[in-house]
Design a protein around this motif. Structure first.
Motif, short mmCIF file in Angstrom:
data_model
loop_
_atom_site.label_atom_id
_atom_site.label_comp_id
_atom_site.label_asym_id
_atom_site.label_seq_id
_atom_site.Cartn_x
_atom_site.Cartn_y
_atom_site.Cartn_z
N TYR A 231 -12.93 9.51 -2.07
CA TYR A 231 -12.15 8.67 -2.18
C TYR A 231 -11.78 7.39 -2.62
N TRP A 232 -12.82 6.75 -0.70
CA TRP A 232 -13.06 5.33 -1.30
C TRP A 232 -13.95 4.98 -1.36
N ASN A 233 -14.95 6.07 -2.29
CA ASN A 233 -16.29 5.02 -2.83
C ASN A 233 -16.36 5.69 -4.58
N GLY A 234 -15.02 5.60 -4.71
CA GLY A 234 -14.59 5.71 -5.70
C GLY A 234 -14.47 4.57 -6.56
N GLU A 235 -13.06 4.88 -7.88
CA GLU A 235 -12.54 3.84 -7.74
C GLU A 235 -11.03 3.36 -7.01
N VAL A 236 -11.26 3.53 -6.72
CA VAL A 236 -9.36 2.97 -5.77
C VAL A 236 -10.58 2.18 -4.36
N GLY A 237 -11.86 2.43 -4.09
CA GLY A 237 -12.43 1.13 -3.35
C GLY A 237 -13.09 0.24 -3.99
N GLN A 238 -13.51 0.38 -5.13
CA GLN A 238 -14.05 -0.78 -5.86
C GLN A 238 -13.12 -1.51 -6.28
N ARG A 239 -11.16 -0.76 -6.77
CA ARG A 239 -10.23 -1.66 -7.20
C ARG A 239 -9.78 -2.39 -5.51
N TRP A 240 -10.22 -1.71 -4.60
CA TRP A 240 -8.96 -2.50 -3.09
C TRP A 240 -10.41 -3.93 -3.00
N ALA A 241 -11.65 -4.01 -3.27
CA ALA A 241 -12.39 -4.52 -2.83
C ALA A 241 -12.67 -5.37 -4.09
N ALA A 242 -11.73 -5.27 -4.97
CA ALA A 242 -12.12 -6.33 -6.26
C ALA A 242 -10.67 -7.26 -5.30
N ARG A 243 -9.81 -6.76 -5.45
CA ARG A 243 -8.47 -7.47 -4.64
C ARG A 243 -8.42 -7.98 -3.14
N HIS A 244 -9.62 -7.49 -2.28
CA HIS A 244 -9.36 -7.62 -1.08
C HIS A 244 -8.74 -9.18 -0.85
N ALA A 245 -8.98 -10.02 -1.32
CA ALA A 245 -8.66 -11.63 -0.56
C ALA A 245 -7.00 -11.37 -0.68
N ALA A 246 -6.03 -10.91 -1.30
CA ALA A 246 -4.87 -10.32 -2.21
C ALA A 246 -4.27 -9.51 -0.45
N LEU A 247 -4.74 -8.52 -0.10
CA LEU A 247 -4.74 -7.51 0.79
C LEU A 247 -4.18 -8.69 1.93
N ASP A 248 -5.49 -9.20 1.86
CA ASP A 248 -6.22 -9.41 3.14
C ASP A 248 -5.25 -10.87 3.73
N ALA A 249 -4.30 -11.21 2.48
CA ALA A 249 -2.98 -12.91 2.65
C ALA A 249 -1.85 -12.25 2.69
N VAL A 250 -1.72 -10.55 2.32
CA VAL A 250 -0.99 -9.93 2.79
C VAL A 250 -0.35 -9.39 4.12
N PHE A 251 -1.53 -8.98 4.90
CA PHE A 251 -1.21 -8.10 6.16
C PHE A 251 -1.70 -9.36 7.23
N LYS A 252 -1.96 -10.63 6.83
CA LYS A 252 -2.10 -11.72 7.49
C LYS A 252 -1.10 -11.62 8.53
N PRO A 253 -0.25 -11.77 9.20
CA PRO A 253 0.98 -11.52 9.89
C PRO A 253 0.48 -10.26 10.62
N LEU A 254 -0.24 -8.26 10.34
CA LEU A 254 -0.23 -7.74 10.69
C LEU A 254 -1.87 -8.09 11.92
N THR A 255 -2.17 -9.33 11.18
CA THR A 255 -3.87 -9.24 11.20
C THR A 255 -3.59 -10.55 13.13
N ASP A 256 -3.22 -11.10 12.58
CA ASP A 256 -2.99 -11.93 13.63
C ASP A 256 -2.36 -11.38 15.11
N ALA A 257 -1.31 -10.39 14.99
CA ALA A 257 -0.59 -9.78 16.05
C ALA A 257 -1.94 -9.12 16.75
#
Length: 291
Positions: free
Chosen positions: A11-37
């Motif tokens: 799952y994580w080495n296929g198309e899903v992992g590639q999508r997450w890799a391409a959009r990593h900056a957007a996900l990091d921005a979304v989760f920032k409040p939780l990462t800070d905690a």
């Protein structure tokens, strides 16, 4: 390697992992409040050795490396080669004052990280997918040794996470034959009931176990110019392509996916305020010390 491990790796080495890799900056921005905690609770110190479980595209490992400085060390593990490739590229741009990071493609359930090699293990939503949770936390505990600390985030119930629940409720009627996931199966909401994980930590040799609710508002999408449409489009991309709703649409035909995208966008329009789509998130922040 069990069948579930194999499924997760594929799952994580296929198309899903590639999508997450391409959009990593957007996900990091979304989760920032939780990462800070997570990092506030972890309270890492210069010189410490840190193990990052399910490091993904590297945001948490890079932050840990900056915190423990060049006198520390970080080992970052993930199943996904596409995400690790992005993480290595990001690390190459880090200043020399950060700790060295070793990136490894490995299953934290079974990989030998060394006996007592780390002061701290942390994870941002990476511990809910093990086939054998007991074995995984025991293996991580061996890597920590006596007195080592474990800190991780996991999701509370789906019903408490509006950022998932709101779009999921409008997508479900469009997806025929969608079977609900068993509560104890590997998945994002596996530890929604903390009773599913706290006894396991105790049995695996951890003490001083704490479990605290964390509630944050996530900015799922925002616009540069304050327009509602741009914010909704950005939020819809996150929800449909990267969030848990994406699993419902995996392997569905293009027409159904497009219909789902339009329905989600229409729903998210009701959640735009000041040029951003914001929805609530609910997690458990769990920490423990190895006996």
């Amino acid at each position: 390697m069990t069948e579930q491990n194999r499924d997760q790796i594929e799952y994580w080495n296929g198309e899903v992992g590639q999508r997450w890799a391409a959009r990593h900056a957007a996900l990091d921005a979304v989760f920032k409040p939780l990462t800070d905690a997570l990092f506030k609770r972890a309270a890492l110190n210069p010189g410490e050795r840190v193990l990052d479980i399910g490091c993904g595209a590297g945001k948490t490992a890079l932050r840990a490396a900056r915190t423990v400085t060049e006198s520390g060390r970080v080992l970052a593990a993930d199943l996904s080669a596409p995400l690790l490739a992005v993480a290595r590229q990001r690390a190459a741009r880090e200043p020399a004052s950060t700790a060295p990071i070793e990136w490894i493609e490995a299953d934290a359930q079974s990989h030998d990280f060394g006996q007592g090699a780390f002061h701290h293990a942390l994870s941002r939503f990476g511990v809910m997918f093990f086939d054998d949770t007991e074995a995984a936390f025991d293996n991580i505990g061996r890597a920590l040794g006596s007195g080592g600390r474990l800190t991780f985030l996991c999701w509370r119930a789906l019903e408490e996470n509006a950022w998932v629940r709101v779009p999921r409720e409008v997508v479900l009627p469009l997806v025929p034959g969608c079977e609900p996931m068993a509560p104890d199966a590997p998945g994002p909401f596996r530890f929604a009931d903390p009773r599913a994980v706290l006894p396991i930590l105790d049995a695996a040799g951890y003490r001083d176990i704490s479990c605290d609710p964390i509630d944050r508002t996530l900015t799922i999408g925002h616009s540069v110019d304050g327009s509602a449409k741009e914010a909704v489009d950005a939020a819809t991309d996150i929800v449909v392509d990267l969030g848990p709703v994406a699993r419902l649409l995996r392997d569905r035909d293009a027409d159904l996916r497009e219909s789902a995208r339009a329905t989600v966008a229409e729903t998210l329009e009701h959640h735009v305020r000041d040029g951003a789509v914001r929805l609530g998130a609910a997690c458990w922040l769990i920490s423990a010390t190895r006996r």
